[in-house]
Design a protein around this motif. Structure first.
Motif, PDB file in Angstrom:
ATOM      1  N   GLU A   1       0.832  -1.214   0.000  1.00  0.00           N
ATOM      2  CA  GLU A   1       0.000   0.000   0.000  1.00  0.00           C
ATOM      3  C   GLU A   1       0.863   1.259   0.000  1.00  0.00           C
ATOM      4  N   HIS A   2       0.408   2.264  -0.745  1.00  0.00           N
ATOM      5  CA  HIS A   2       1.132   3.532  -0.782  1.00  0.00           C
ATOM      6  C   HIS A   2       1.201   4.126   0.624  1.00  0.00           C
ATOM      7  N   ASN A   3       2.414   4.404   1.070  1.00  0.00           N
ATOM      8  CA  ASN A   3       2.627   4.783   2.470  1.00  0.00           C
ATOM      9  C   ASN A   3       1.984   6.125   2.821  1.00  0.00           C
TER      10      ASN A   3
ATOM     11  N   LEU B   1       4.520   1.899  10.027  1.00  0.00           N
ATOM     12  CA  LEU B   1       4.061   2.773   8.955  1.00  0.00           C
ATOM     13  C   LEU B   1       5.037   3.940   8.846  1.00  0.00           C
ATOM     14  N   LEU B   2       5.558   4.141   7.643  1.00  0.00           N
ATOM     15  CA  LEU B   2       6.531   5.205   7.397  1.00  0.00           C
ATOM     16  C   LEU B   2       5.881   6.321   6.598  1.00  0.00           C
TER      17      LEU B   2
ATOM     18  N   ALA C   1       2.340   8.738  10.389  1.00  0.00           N
ATOM     19  CA  ALA C   1       3.165   7.532  10.403  1.00  0.00           C
ATOM     20  C   ALA C   1       3.672   7.202  11.798  1.00  0.00           C
ATOM     21  N   ASP C   2       4.053   5.943  11.974  1.00  0.00           N
ATOM     22  CA  ASP C   2       4.756   5.531  13.196  1.00  0.00           C
ATOM     23  C   ASP C   2       6.153   6.131  13.233  1.00  0.00           C
ATOM     24  N   THR C   3       6.790   6.169  12.066  1.00  0.00           N
ATOM     25  CA  THR C   3       8.174   6.635  11.961  1.00  0.00           C
ATOM     26  C   THR C   3       8.279   7.641  10.826  1.00  0.00           C
TER      27      THR C   3
ATOM     28  N   MET D   1      16.279   1.362   6.640  1.00  0.00           N
ATOM     29  CA  MET D   1      15.972  -0.015   6.270  1.00  0.00           C
ATOM     30  C   MET D   1      17.069  -0.967   6.723  1.00  0.00           C
ATOM     31  N   ARG D   2      18.303  -0.561   6.536  1.00  0.00           N
ATOM     32  CA  ARG D   2      19.411  -1.429   6.954  1.00  0.00           C
ATOM     33  C   ARG D   2      19.426  -1.593   8.468  1.00  0.00           C
ATOM     34  N   GLN D   3      19.189  -0.511   9.186  1.00  0.00           N
ATOM     35  CA  GLN D   3      19.164  -0.588  10.647  1.00  0.00           C
ATOM     36  C   GLN D   3      18.058  -1.510  11.146  1.00  0.00           C
TER      37      GLN D   3
END
Length: 538
Positions: free
Chosen positions: A219-221, A285-286, A298-300, A314-316
């Motif tokens: 879904e589109h964020n 949710l970003l 968003a959550d973040t 994403m890597r973290q």
């Protein structure tokens, strides 16, 4: 080179109205349908489809179609111009099957479309497909025991065979949690977010009934506030709750239907000055939007179009991603450089969509002809340094999840390992993935005993084997082993046209992948292998 210039009035034009969609889907789009087989004397018609829902005022589309012979030289060319007003336009380009006064010699030719909107800021669109002229001889491929999977009836784990099972999925689709989920009877474009009738549970059930093993609702964020932009009166708690509801729906459906994986994730970013990335395993949710009170939905918080920051996050978090329908220029910029590589991005990004059917197809018979090829952009990303396997998806916005065409992303899991989110992500990280336009065919590249997706150091010769299998009895019409150099930012080139190739690379880093065109025109792409060729000691 012989050139045929066709005035636009000599072409057949068909127009159909298009509904204006949200701003996210208002960019120029162009597709090429080139029938692989032809009628008498190799004659056929190429179909060009242009759409520009967000066009503010009429504009001219300048297009060119090149016909390239098996040797690569352009032997015919058509040019034209058509004025767009925002409605979808179809242009037909007939070819007699002749080159001058002579019939075109048998072989595999390539048809390439180049289309550009005059005065538009968007880059040109290039599309290319192969066609068969006459009856080219089928290519032999090594004996290969097909891997077990839903569309390989009778395939079992033979002694000494590769110890994997193939799971077939559509890794990119939308439901009514964003701008998808429209009834196929009326669906022509993206929907206003959260307005359509069908949500994730309906999507998972539909895909399972169509024989898919995996469906990702991506879904589109930035639409969880119910708006394509920022809704000043929206409730941030409701937006976050909707995302959690999607995660719960996927988890519940998978638990109730063993052997099918329902996955819920994000399509992050915007097309304009951005690019879309699927994030497959985020429970957060970003986003970047807030309501009128400054409360984030968003959550973040993730800054819009800041891909370097997204890759780092994403890597973290251990999230993995896919480049969706990438453009060869203008997208995924870091420091103003399109398709730019970062170390964090290299760790997080694992897939690249090499081919999609139309996002707004309402076809339910797997016969959609509006298809887009993104191999050029994926190759640019590989040359930039990314380790990416190829995927092919449908980006469904209508309620036809997996049904518009027979294309699937094939994922190799160790035989006996259960299909779940963790095992899927492990396979993505290993790049054990192939893209196929035919759900009944497989392509697995092996190199010196390593399976595609591998990264290793090599000394001496390499033997690359393109292992192809078709449950429907399809043959190989054309095959290419492609070669590139990670970090070179150059061109991927064709190394060989043989299914088994042995040679000694030059010292340094290389990647290789296989590409097969079947005798019906459907194409398969293996994942690459990445090698560091060591210099021989004397």
């Amino acid at each position: 080179m012989k050139t045929a210039c066709l005035p636009i009035l000599a072409l057949s034009l068909c127009c159909s109205p298009a509904n204006a969609g949200p701003a996210e889907h208002e960019e120029f789009d162009a597709t090429l349908h080139a029938p692989f087989h032809a009628g008498p004397l190799a004659a056929r018609t190429f179909t060009l489809t242009f759409a520009y829902p967000g066009l503010a005022q009429p504009a001219d589309v300048h297009w060119r179609v090149d016909l390239r012979a098996p040797g690569g030289q352009t032997v015919l060319q058509w040019r034209g111009q058509v004025t767009m007003t925002g409605d979808e336009i179809t242009v037909t380009v007939p070819w007699s099957g002749r080159l001058g006064r002579q019939s075109a010699p048998d072989g595999i030719y390539r048809v390439r479309l180049h289309a550009l909107v005059q005065r538009a800021k968007q880059d040109a669109i290039d599309q290319e497909w192969e066609i068969a002229v006459g009856t080219p001889r089928a290519l032999a491929t090594p004996a290969f025991a097909p891997l077990p999977g839903a569309f390989m009836p009778g395939a079992v784990q033979a002694p000494g065979a590769l110890p994997y099972t193939v799971w077939l999925g559509n890794l990119h689709s939308q439901t009514n949690h964003s701008d998808g989920g429209a009834d196929v009877a009326s669906c022509r474009s993206a929907q206003r977010p959260q307005s359509a009738p069908y949500g994730p549970a309906a999507a998972f059930a539909y895909a399972r009934d169509r024989g898919l093993d995996i469906l990702v609702a991506s879904e589109h964020n930035h639409m969880f506030d119910g708006s394509p932009g920022s809704a000043p009166d929206a409730d941030p708690a409701a937006a976050r709750a909707l995302y959690r509801a999607g995660l719960a729906a996927a988890s519940m459906f998978s638990a109730q239907h063993p052997g099918f994986l329902a996955l819920y994730g994000l399509e992050w970013g915007v097309i304009e000055k951005g690019g879309h990335i699927n994030i497959f395993n985020s429970d957060e949710l970003l986003g970047w939007e807030t309501n009128a009170n400054g409360a984030p939905f968003a959550d973040t918080i993730t800054p819009r179009s800041d891909y370097a920051a997204l890759y780092t996050l994403m890597r973290q978090r251990g999230w993995v991603g896919q480049f969706n329908h990438p453009a060869p220029a203008g997208q995924f910029q870091v420091g103003g450089v399109p398709l730019a590589y970062t170390e964090d991005g290299g760790a997080a990004m694992v897939l690249c969509e090499v081919m999609n059917t139309s996002a707004f197809s309402n076809n339910v018979t797997e016969t959609e002809t509006r298809r887009s090829n993104f191999e050029g952009a994926c190759n640019r990303l590989l040359e930039a340094g990314y380790r990416l396997a190829f995927s092919t998806n449908q980006d469904n916005h209508c309620a036809n999840w997996g049904a518009s065409y027979g294309n699937r992303t094939g994922v190799l899991l160790p035989t006996g390992v259960a299909l779940n989110r963790a095992s899927l992500v492990d396979a993505f990280r290993a790049r054990r993935v192939f893209a196929t336009m035919d759900k009944a065919s497989q392509l697995v590249l092996t190199v010196n005993g390593h399976v595609m997706g591998a990264q290793f150091t090599n000394r001496g010769p390499l033997t690359l084997i393109a292992n192809f299998a078709s449950a429907a009895g399809r043959q190989v019409a054309a095959l290419a082993i492609m070669e590139g150099v990670p970090g070179r930012n150059g061109e991927v080139t064709r190394l060989s046209q043989q299914a088994e190739t042995t040679f000694t690379p030059a010292p340094g880093a290389h990647f290789y992948y296989a590409k097969v065109t079947q005798d019906d025109g459907n194409v398969l792409w293996s994942a690459p292998v990445w090698i560091m060729q060591a210099a021989l000691a004397y």
